[in-house]
Design a protein around this motif. Structure first.
Motif, PDB file in Angstrom:
ATOM      1  N   PHE A 233       0.828  -1.215   0.000  1.00  0.00           N
ATOM      2  CA  PHE A 233       0.000   0.000   0.000  1.00  0.00           C
ATOM      3  C   PHE A 233       0.865   1.269   0.000  1.00  0.00           C
ATOM      4  O   PHE A 233       1.911   1.315   0.666  1.00  0.00           O
TER       5      PHE A 233
ATOM      6  N   THR B  83       2.255   4.680   1.016  1.00  0.00           N
ATOM      7  CA  THR B  83       2.278   5.496   2.237  1.00  0.00           C
ATOM      8  C   THR B  83       2.153   6.967   1.841  1.00  0.00           C
ATOM      9  O   THR B  83       1.119   7.586   2.073  1.00  0.00           O
ATOM     10  N   GLU B  84       3.205   7.498   1.188  1.00  0.00           N
ATOM     11  CA  GLU B  84       3.189   8.914   0.774  1.00  0.00           C
ATOM     12  C   GLU B  84       4.324   9.155  -0.204  1.00  0.00           C
ATOM     13  O   GLU B  84       5.078   8.234  -0.529  1.00  0.00           O
TER      14      GLU B  84
ATOM     15  N   THR C 247      -6.999   8.987   0.110  1.00  0.00           N
ATOM     16  CA  THR C 247      -5.636   9.152   0.623  1.00  0.00           C
ATOM     17  C   THR C 247      -5.474   8.296   1.869  1.00  0.00           C
ATOM     18  O   THR C 247      -6.460   7.981   2.549  1.00  0.00           O
ATOM     19  N   ARG C 248      -4.241   7.882   2.146  1.00  0.00           N
ATOM     20  CA  ARG C 248      -3.995   7.018   3.294  1.00  0.00           C
ATOM     21  C   ARG C 248      -4.414   7.706   4.600  1.00  0.00           C
ATOM     22  O   ARG C 248      -4.239   8.916   4.740  1.00  0.00           O
TER      23      ARG C 248
ATOM     24  N   GLU D  40     -10.394   8.142   3.659  1.00  0.00           N
ATOM     25  CA  GLU D  40      -9.044   7.952   4.183  1.00  0.00           C
ATOM     26  C   GLU D  40      -8.848   6.460   4.397  1.00  0.00           C
ATOM     27  O   GLU D  40      -9.422   5.887   5.330  1.00  0.00           O
ATOM     28  N   ARG D  41      -8.088   5.840   3.517  1.00  0.00           N
ATOM     29  CA  ARG D  41      -7.892   4.393   3.576  1.00  0.00           C
ATOM     30  C   ARG D  41      -6.654   3.988   2.788  1.00  0.00           C
ATOM     31  O   ARG D  41      -6.104   4.782   2.020  1.00  0.00           O
ATOM     32  N   ASN D  42      -6.237   2.727   2.964  1.00  0.00           N
ATOM     33  CA  ASN D  42      -5.105   2.214   2.200  1.00  0.00           C
ATOM     34  C   ASN D  42      -5.475   2.071   0.725  1.00  0.00           C
ATOM     35  O   ASN D  42      -6.619   1.768   0.400  1.00  0.00           O
TER      36      ASN D  42
END
Ligand code: PLP
Length: 285
Positions: A178, A180-181, A197-198, A226-228
Protein backbone atom coordinates in the motif's frame (compact mmCIF):
# COMPACT_ATOMS: atom_id res chain seq x y z
CA UNK A 1 20.53 36.32 2.97
CA UNK A 2 20.04 36.91 6.67
CA UNK A 3 19.45 33.78 8.77
CA UNK A 4 18.48 33.17 12.39
CA UNK A 5 20.64 31.10 14.74
CA UNK A 6 19.95 30.79 18.46
CA UNK A 7 18.68 34.32 19.07
CA UNK A 8 20.77 36.13 16.46
CA UNK A 9 20.02 37.45 12.97
CA UNK A 10 23.23 37.02 10.92
CA UNK A 11 24.48 37.00 7.35
CA UNK A 12 24.39 33.31 6.29
CA UNK A 13 28.19 33.07 5.98
CA UNK A 14 28.63 34.12 9.60
CA UNK A 15 26.20 31.58 11.08
CA UNK A 16 27.92 28.79 13.05
CA UNK A 17 26.80 25.42 14.46
CA UNK A 18 28.98 23.09 16.56
CA UNK A 19 30.33 19.90 14.97
CA UNK A 20 28.95 18.15 18.08
CA UNK A 21 25.42 19.23 17.28
CA UNK A 22 23.22 16.10 17.56
CA UNK A 23 21.50 16.79 14.26
CA UNK A 24 24.88 16.73 12.50
CA UNK A 25 26.03 13.52 14.25
CA UNK A 26 22.74 11.64 14.73
CA UNK A 27 20.00 13.36 12.73
CA UNK A 28 18.58 14.25 16.15
CA UNK A 29 16.53 17.18 14.93
CA UNK A 30 13.08 18.16 13.74
CA UNK A 31 12.01 20.71 11.16
CA UNK A 32 9.16 22.56 9.52
CA UNK A 33 8.78 24.28 6.16
CA UNK A 34 6.21 27.07 5.99
CA UNK A 35 5.37 28.77 2.73
CA UNK A 36 5.11 32.51 2.24
CA UNK A 37 2.63 34.10 -0.17
CA UNK A 38 2.08 37.87 -0.48
CA UNK A 39 4.75 38.24 2.23
CA UNK A 40 2.57 36.33 4.69
CA UNK A 41 2.82 32.91 6.36
CA UNK A 42 0.57 30.10 5.16
CA UNK A 43 -0.87 27.78 7.84
CA UNK A 44 1.64 29.00 10.46
CA UNK A 45 -0.41 27.71 13.39
CA UNK A 46 -0.64 24.21 11.88
CA UNK A 47 3.14 24.05 11.51
CA UNK A 48 3.70 25.38 15.03
CA UNK A 49 1.38 22.77 16.55
CA UNK A 50 3.00 19.91 14.58
CA UNK A 51 6.48 21.13 15.59
CA UNK A 52 5.48 21.11 19.25
CA UNK A 53 4.20 17.54 18.82
CA UNK A 54 7.44 16.41 17.10
CA UNK A 55 9.44 17.80 20.05
CA UNK A 56 7.17 16.10 22.57
CA UNK A 57 7.33 12.71 20.81
CA UNK A 58 11.16 12.83 20.86
CA UNK A 59 11.42 14.24 24.39
CA UNK A 60 13.40 17.11 22.89
CA UNK A 61 13.62 20.38 24.83
CA UNK A 62 11.97 23.47 23.37
CA UNK A 63 14.36 26.27 22.46
CA UNK A 64 14.08 29.34 24.66
CA UNK A 65 12.59 31.34 21.79
CA UNK A 66 9.77 28.86 21.09
CA UNK A 67 7.06 31.35 22.01
CA UNK A 68 8.56 33.95 19.67
CA UNK A 69 8.49 31.76 16.54
CA UNK A 70 5.82 33.80 14.75
CA UNK A 71 7.78 37.02 15.30
CA UNK A 72 11.04 35.38 14.15
CA UNK A 73 9.37 34.08 10.97
CA UNK A 74 7.90 37.52 10.26
CA UNK A 75 11.19 39.28 10.94
CA UNK A 76 13.08 37.00 8.49
CA UNK A 77 10.41 37.56 5.83
CA UNK A 78 10.77 41.30 6.36
CA UNK A 79 14.59 41.46 6.42
CA UNK A 80 14.94 39.21 3.36
CA UNK A 81 12.04 40.87 1.55
CA UNK A 82 10.27 37.59 0.71
CA UNK A 83 7.04 37.92 -1.28
CA UNK A 84 6.82 34.24 -2.27
CA UNK A 85 8.95 31.47 -0.91
CA UNK A 86 9.55 29.28 2.10
CA UNK A 87 10.90 29.45 5.61
CA UNK A 88 12.86 26.46 6.86
CA UNK A 89 13.01 25.96 10.63
CA UNK A 90 15.09 23.35 12.45
CA UNK A 91 15.35 22.47 16.13
CA UNK A 92 18.01 20.03 17.31
CA UNK A 93 18.85 18.50 20.67
CA UNK A 94 21.81 20.86 20.81
CA UNK A 95 25.54 20.31 21.04
CA UNK A 96 26.86 18.42 24.09
CA UNK A 97 30.60 18.43 24.92
CA UNK A 98 31.18 15.09 23.25
CA UNK A 99 29.50 12.46 21.09
CA UNK A 100 27.24 10.20 23.16
CA UNK A 101 24.13 8.15 22.32
CA UNK A 102 22.50 9.15 25.62
CA UNK A 103 20.43 12.34 25.41
CA UNK A 104 22.28 15.27 27.03
CA UNK A 105 20.80 17.10 30.02
CA UNK A 106 18.70 19.95 28.61
CA UNK A 107 19.85 22.14 31.53
CA UNK A 108 23.44 22.13 30.24
CA UNK A 109 22.71 21.50 26.55
CA UNK A 110 20.03 23.83 25.21
CA UNK A 111 18.27 23.11 21.92
CA UNK A 112 19.64 24.63 18.73
CA UNK A 113 17.19 26.76 16.72
CA UNK A 114 17.91 27.72 13.11
CA UNK A 115 15.70 29.42 10.53
CA UNK A 116 16.38 30.56 6.98
CA UNK A 117 14.30 31.82 4.08
CA UNK A 118 14.14 30.54 0.50
CA UNK A 119 13.05 33.11 -2.05
CA UNK A 120 10.81 31.45 -4.70
CA UNK A 121 9.13 34.03 -6.90
CA UNK A 122 6.28 32.41 -8.83
CA UNK A 123 5.65 29.69 -6.22
CA UNK A 124 1.85 30.06 -6.44
CA UNK A 125 1.78 30.33 -10.24
CA UNK A 126 4.19 27.42 -10.68
CA UNK A 127 3.87 26.37 -14.36
CA UNK A 128 4.51 22.73 -13.34
CA UNK A 129 0.94 22.63 -11.95
CA UNK A 130 -0.39 23.04 -15.53
CA UNK A 131 1.82 20.18 -16.73
CA UNK A 132 1.64 17.81 -13.77
CA UNK A 133 4.39 15.56 -12.48
CA UNK A 134 5.40 11.94 -13.06
CA UNK A 135 6.02 9.58 -10.15
CA UNK A 136 7.51 6.12 -9.78
CA UNK A 137 6.80 3.69 -6.96
CA UNK A 138 9.56 2.53 -4.61
CA UNK A 139 9.70 0.51 -1.42
CA UNK A 140 9.20 2.56 1.76
CA UNK A 141 12.44 1.86 3.62
CA UNK A 142 12.17 4.63 6.23
CA UNK A 143 11.93 4.20 10.00
CA UNK A 144 8.62 3.53 11.76
CA UNK A 145 7.84 7.02 13.11
CA UNK A 146 7.21 8.99 9.93
CA UNK A 147 4.61 11.05 11.80
CA UNK A 148 7.52 12.88 13.48
CA UNK A 149 9.06 15.42 11.13
CA UNK A 150 12.74 14.59 11.69
CA UNK A 151 15.75 15.58 9.59
CA UNK A 152 16.45 11.92 8.71
CA UNK A 153 15.93 12.62 5.03
CA UNK A 154 18.50 10.32 3.45
CA UNK A 155 16.01 7.75 2.16
CA UNK A 156 13.57 10.37 0.78
CA UNK A 157 16.58 12.00 -0.87
CA UNK A 158 17.60 8.63 -2.40
CA UNK A 159 13.99 8.21 -3.55
CA UNK A 160 14.11 11.53 -5.42
CA UNK A 161 17.34 10.39 -7.09
CA UNK A 162 15.73 7.07 -8.11
CA UNK A 163 12.87 9.08 -9.64
CA UNK A 164 15.26 11.37 -11.45
CA UNK A 165 17.21 8.43 -12.86
CA UNK A 166 13.91 6.92 -14.12
CA UNK A 167 12.98 10.19 -15.85
CA UNK A 168 10.28 10.98 -13.26
CA UNK A 169 9.81 13.87 -10.83
CA UNK A 170 9.15 12.07 -7.57
CA UNK A 171 8.53 8.70 -5.94
CA UNK A 172 5.55 7.29 -4.05
CA UNK A 173 6.60 4.89 -1.34
CA UNK A 174 4.91 1.54 -0.83
CA UNK A 175 4.76 -0.54 2.35
CA UNK A 176 3.18 -4.03 2.42
CA UNK A 177 1.59 -3.33 -0.96
CA UNK A 178 0.00 0.00 0.00
CA UNK A 179 1.11 3.55 -0.80
CA UNK A 180 2.28 5.50 2.24
CA UNK A 181 3.19 8.91 0.77
CA UNK A 182 5.56 10.76 -1.55
CA UNK A 183 9.20 11.46 -0.62
CA UNK A 184 8.22 14.92 0.65
CA UNK A 185 4.46 15.08 0.17
CA UNK A 186 1.18 13.26 0.77
CA UNK A 187 -0.32 11.14 -2.03
CA UNK A 188 -3.90 11.03 -3.37
CA UNK A 189 -6.04 9.81 -6.23
CA UNK A 190 -9.51 10.87 -7.33
CA UNK A 191 -12.16 8.46 -8.62
CA UNK A 192 -15.46 10.08 -9.56
CA UNK A 193 -16.09 12.66 -6.85
CA UNK A 194 -14.08 10.90 -4.17
CA UNK A 195 -10.60 11.81 -2.98
CA UNK A 196 -8.71 8.81 -1.60
CA UNK A 197 -5.64 9.15 0.62
CA UNK A 198 -3.99 7.02 3.29
CA UNK A 199 -5.37 7.51 6.82
CA UNK A 200 -3.23 9.20 9.48
CA UNK A 201 -1.00 6.92 11.59
CA UNK A 202 2.69 6.60 12.48
CA UNK A 203 3.27 5.51 8.85
CA UNK A 204 2.97 8.97 7.28
CA UNK A 205 3.61 12.59 8.04
CA UNK A 206 0.44 14.38 9.07
CA UNK A 207 0.64 16.99 6.33
CA UNK A 208 -0.57 20.47 7.18
CA UNK A 209 -1.56 20.95 3.53
CA UNK A 210 -3.31 17.55 3.64
CA UNK A 211 -5.48 18.67 6.57
CA UNK A 212 -6.43 21.90 4.77
CA UNK A 213 -7.19 20.24 1.42
CA UNK A 214 -9.38 17.57 3.03
CA UNK A 215 -11.24 20.37 4.86
CA UNK A 216 -11.79 22.19 1.53
CA UNK A 217 -12.99 19.04 -0.28
CA UNK A 218 -16.60 19.81 0.63
CA UNK A 219 -16.28 23.24 -1.02
CA UNK A 220 -15.28 21.41 -4.23
CA UNK A 221 -18.32 19.08 -3.80
CA UNK A 222 -16.06 16.12 -3.20
CA UNK A 223 -16.06 13.29 -0.69
CA UNK A 224 -13.01 12.02 1.17
CA UNK A 225 -12.03 8.41 1.89
CA UNK A 226 -9.04 7.95 4.18
CA UNK A 227 -7.89 4.39 3.58
CA UNK A 228 -5.10 2.21 2.20
CA UNK A 229 -4.69 2.04 -1.58
CA UNK A 230 -2.36 0.30 -4.01
CA UNK A 231 -0.38 1.66 -6.95
CA UNK A 232 -2.68 -0.42 -9.23
CA UNK A 233 -5.78 1.35 -7.90
CA UNK A 234 -4.15 4.76 -8.29
CA UNK A 235 -3.16 3.93 -11.89
CA UNK A 236 -6.84 3.32 -12.70
CA UNK A 237 -8.00 6.56 -11.11
CA UNK A 238 -9.39 9.60 -12.95
CA UNK A 239 -6.81 11.92 -11.40
CA UNK A 240 -3.96 11.90 -8.92
CA UNK A 241 -2.11 14.58 -6.98
CA UNK A 242 0.26 15.35 -4.12
CA UNK A 243 0.20 18.02 -1.43
CA UNK A 244 2.89 19.79 0.58
CA UNK A 245 3.67 23.24 1.92
CA UNK A 246 5.93 24.01 -1.04
CA UNK A 247 3.88 22.44 -3.89
CA UNK A 248 0.37 23.12 -2.47
CA UNK A 249 -1.76 20.80 -4.65
CA UNK A 250 0.27 19.37 -7.56
CA UNK A 251 -1.35 17.11 -10.19
CA UNK A 252 0.27 13.72 -10.88
CA UNK A 253 -0.17 12.65 -14.51
CA UNK A 254 1.88 9.46 -14.66
CA UNK A 255 2.59 6.60 -12.24
CA UNK A 256 5.28 4.05 -13.18
CA UNK A 257 4.84 4.95 -16.86
CA UNK A 258 1.02 4.66 -16.87
CA UNK A 259 -0.87 7.84 -17.75
CA UNK A 260 -3.50 8.81 -15.16
CA UNK A 261 -6.89 9.71 -16.68
CA UNK A 262 -6.22 11.81 -19.77
CA UNK A 263 -2.52 12.11 -18.93
CA UNK A 264 -3.07 15.82 -18.24
CA UNK A 265 -3.70 17.55 -14.90
CA UNK A 266 -7.29 16.83 -13.87
CA UNK A 267 -9.94 19.53 -13.38
CA UNK A 268 -10.70 18.48 -9.84
CA UNK A 269 -7.07 18.56 -8.71
CA UNK A 270 -6.63 21.98 -10.32
CA UNK A 271 -9.84 23.19 -8.66
CA UNK A 272 -8.56 21.96 -5.28
CA UNK A 273 -5.31 23.83 -5.91
CA UNK A 274 -7.26 27.02 -6.65
CA UNK A 275 -9.41 26.68 -3.54
CA UNK A 276 -6.39 25.88 -1.38
CA UNK A 277 -4.45 28.92 -2.62
CA UNK A 278 -7.43 31.22 -2.27
CA UNK A 279 -8.48 30.08 1.21
CA UNK A 280 -4.99 29.83 2.68
CA UNK A 281 -4.06 33.26 1.34
CA UNK A 282 -7.13 34.69 3.07
CA UNK A 283 -6.08 33.08 6.36
CA UNK A 284 -2.34 33.90 6.03
CA UNK A 285 -0.58 35.71 8.86
N1 PLP B 1 5.03 13.76 3.77
C1 PLP B 1 6.35 13.93 3.89
C2 PLP B 1 7.22 12.73 4.03
C3 PLP B 1 6.91 15.22 3.89
O1 PLP B 1 8.24 15.39 4.02
C4 PLP B 1 6.05 16.33 3.74
C5 PLP B 1 6.56 17.71 3.73
O2 PLP B 1 7.74 17.97 3.80
C6 PLP B 1 4.67 16.11 3.60
C7 PLP B 1 4.20 14.81 3.63
C8 PLP B 1 3.70 17.25 3.43
O3 PLP B 1 3.51 17.94 4.63
P1 PLP B 1 3.08 19.48 4.66
O4 PLP B 1 1.81 19.57 3.89
O5 PLP B 1 2.90 19.78 6.09
O6 PLP B 1 4.20 20.24 4.01
Amino acid sequence: RTVYVNGEYLPENEAKISIFDRAFLMADGVYEVTSVLDGKLIDFEGHRVRLERSLRELDMPKPEAFDDLLEIHRELVRINDIEEGMIYLQITRGAPDDRDFVFPDPETTPATLVLFTQNKPGLANNPTAQKGIKVISIEDARWGRRDIKTVQLLYPSMGKMMAKKAGADDAWMVQDGFVTEGTSNNAYFIKGNTIVTRALSNDILHGITRAAVLRFAAEAQMQVEERNFTIEEAKQADEAFITSASTFVMPVVDIDGTAIGTGKPGNRALRLREIYLEESRKAAV
